[in-house]
Design an enzyme around this catalytic site. Structure first.
Site, PDB file in Angstrom:
ATOM      1  N   LYS A  85       0.858  -1.180   0.000  1.00 58.49           N
ATOM      2  CA  LYS A  85       0.000   0.000   0.000  1.00 58.49           C
ATOM      3  C   LYS A  85       0.897   1.233   0.000  1.00 58.49           C
ATOM      4  O   LYS A  85       1.695   1.427   0.928  1.00 58.49           O
ATOM      5  CB  LYS A  85      -0.912   0.013   1.225  1.00 58.49           C
ATOM      6  CG  LYS A  85      -1.800   1.246   1.288  1.00 58.49           C
ATOM      7  CD  LYS A  85      -2.531   1.339   2.610  1.00 58.49           C
ATOM      8  CE  LYS A  85      -3.322   2.643   2.686  1.00 58.49           C
ATOM      9  NZ  LYS A  85      -3.888   2.862   4.039  1.00 58.49           N
ATOM     10  N   ALA A 122      -9.480   5.527   5.124  1.00 57.18           N
ATOM     11  CA  ALA A 122      -9.241   6.674   6.004  1.00 57.18           C
ATOM     12  C   ALA A 122     -10.492   7.508   6.222  1.00 57.18           C
ATOM     13  O   ALA A 122     -11.150   7.932   5.282  1.00 57.18           O
ATOM     14  CB  ALA A 122      -8.117   7.562   5.481  1.00 57.18           C
ATOM     15  N   GLY A 123     -10.805   7.725   7.492  1.00 53.89           N
ATOM     16  CA  GLY A 123     -11.876   8.639   7.863  1.00 53.89           C
ATOM     17  C   GLY A 123     -13.219   8.015   8.169  1.00 53.89           C
ATOM     18  O   GLY A 123     -14.090   8.666   8.756  1.00 53.89           O
ATOM     19  N   ASN A 169      -9.535   1.526  10.840  1.00 50.96           N
ATOM     20  CA  ASN A 169      -8.696   1.188  11.988  1.00 50.96           C
ATOM     21  C   ASN A 169      -9.141   1.975  13.218  1.00 50.96           C
ATOM     22  O   ASN A 169      -9.554   1.409  14.214  1.00 50.96           O
ATOM     23  CB  ASN A 169      -7.223   1.455  11.676  1.00 50.96           C
ATOM     24  CG  ASN A 169      -6.314   1.140  12.863  1.00 50.96           C
ATOM     25  OD1 ASN A 169      -5.968   2.035  13.631  1.00 50.96           O
ATOM     26  ND2 ASN A 169      -5.942  -0.111  13.018  1.00 50.96           N
ATOM     27  N   THR A 170      -9.080   3.292  13.120  1.00 52.64           N
ATOM     28  CA  THR A 170      -9.385   4.135  14.276  1.00 52.64           C
ATOM     29  C   THR A 170     -10.802   3.925  14.789  1.00 52.64           C
ATOM     30  O   THR A 170     -11.044   3.928  15.999  1.00 52.64           O
ATOM     31  CB  THR A 170      -9.181   5.618  13.912  1.00 52.64           C
ATOM     32  OG1 THR A 170      -7.834   5.806  13.464  1.00 52.64           O
ATOM     33  CG2 THR A 170      -9.441   6.520  15.096  1.00 52.64           C
TER      34      THR A 170
END
Length: 268
Positions: free
Chosen positions: A108, A195-196, A217-218
């Site tokens: 990635k 992401a996000g 992930n987060t």
């Protein structure tokens, strides 16, 4: 209601595989790197069905702290990322290191020169993609959703395109929704929203739009109950994919339409 002759749901799910660089995956949830723990990885695999997990090479190449590779179960495909790279040359060097460490040919590409917003550098990403694709890597570039850049990534040999939904770690959801939809409509590669994404409902919406997969992930790592959130993401992604395949119903711009005939009653 009479039964049809179509395939069962199980058969349909089996046939609806995610193919990246000639490799087949049956889960459309990808666990991102960053906030790793044994509990998070176990939950992502067991409850969200993750088959592809990213690994920051800088975290896998040290024994001073925990080695993330020790946590990843057998049978999971590793997706090394070039986190920390600021140029195409640095991303290429990190990719070579990942291959030498035995992480395989997936990579990635993450190239960021902006330390405040962590936005990817599309131009350098295109350069790195072209170099690594020619060397036999299965390149999955992280990019800001721009149609011209995405087309250049396709020409450079990318195996998938990974546009951000919102700044990394923000959990803000589909801030770039309209631009991601353009990529889904125009790019003939898997579009993986990265992401996000902060909630299962947002993941479901992206899948309903036609995204091929979701990376998160987060949203899981900061949840109050990690296994339950992983399960919720898995359910949401599957539901969104089913809705996309089924074809969403039409939307009326004005007025209403009764779902049942109104003839024979409701007279003045």
């Amino acid at each position: 209601m009479g039964g049809g002759s179509g395939a069962s749901e199980e058969e349909a799910n089996e046939n609806d595989a995610l193919v990246i660089g000639g490799h087949t995956f049956h889960s459309r949830f990808i666990l991102g790197s960053g906030k790793y723990s044994l509990k998070l990885i176990q939950a992502a695999v067991e409850y969200a069905g993750a088959e592809l997990i990213t690994v920051a090479v800088r975290r896998a190449n040290t024994k001073e702290k925990e080695n993330i590779l020790d946590y990843v179960p057998k049978g999971i495909t590793l997706l090394p990322n070039t986190s920390g790279a600021r140029t195409a040359d640095e991303a290429v060097r990190i990719s070579h290191l990942a291959r030498a460490l035995g992480c395989g040919d997936f990579v990635k590409i993450e190239i960021m020169r902006d330390s405040k917003y962590l936005l990817p550098d599309n131009n350098e990403t295109i350069k790195a993609t072209e170099i690594l694709a020619k060397e036999g890597f299965i390149v999955m570039p992280y990019m800001y959703p721009d149609l011209n850049a995405a087309r250049d990534l396709v020409s450079a040999g990318a195996a998938a395109v990974m546009p951000l939904a919102a700044p990394i770690g923000s959990n803000r959801g589909l801030a770039t929704k309209e631009f991601i939809q353009i990529l889904i409509d125009e790019i003939d590669l898997p579009i993986i929203v990265d992401a996000g994404i902060g909630a299962p409902s947002q993941a479901c919406e992206a899948m309903e739009m036609g995204a091929a997969a979701i990376m998160a992930n987060t949203a899981l790592a900061t949840a109050g109950n990690v296994p339950l959130m992983a399960s919720a993401f898995g359910d949401a992604i599957r539901a969104g994919r089913k809705a996309y395949l089924a074809g969403l119903g039409r939307v009326l711009s004005r007025g209403a339409e009764a779902s049942d005939p109104l003839t024979g009653f409701l007279r003045n």
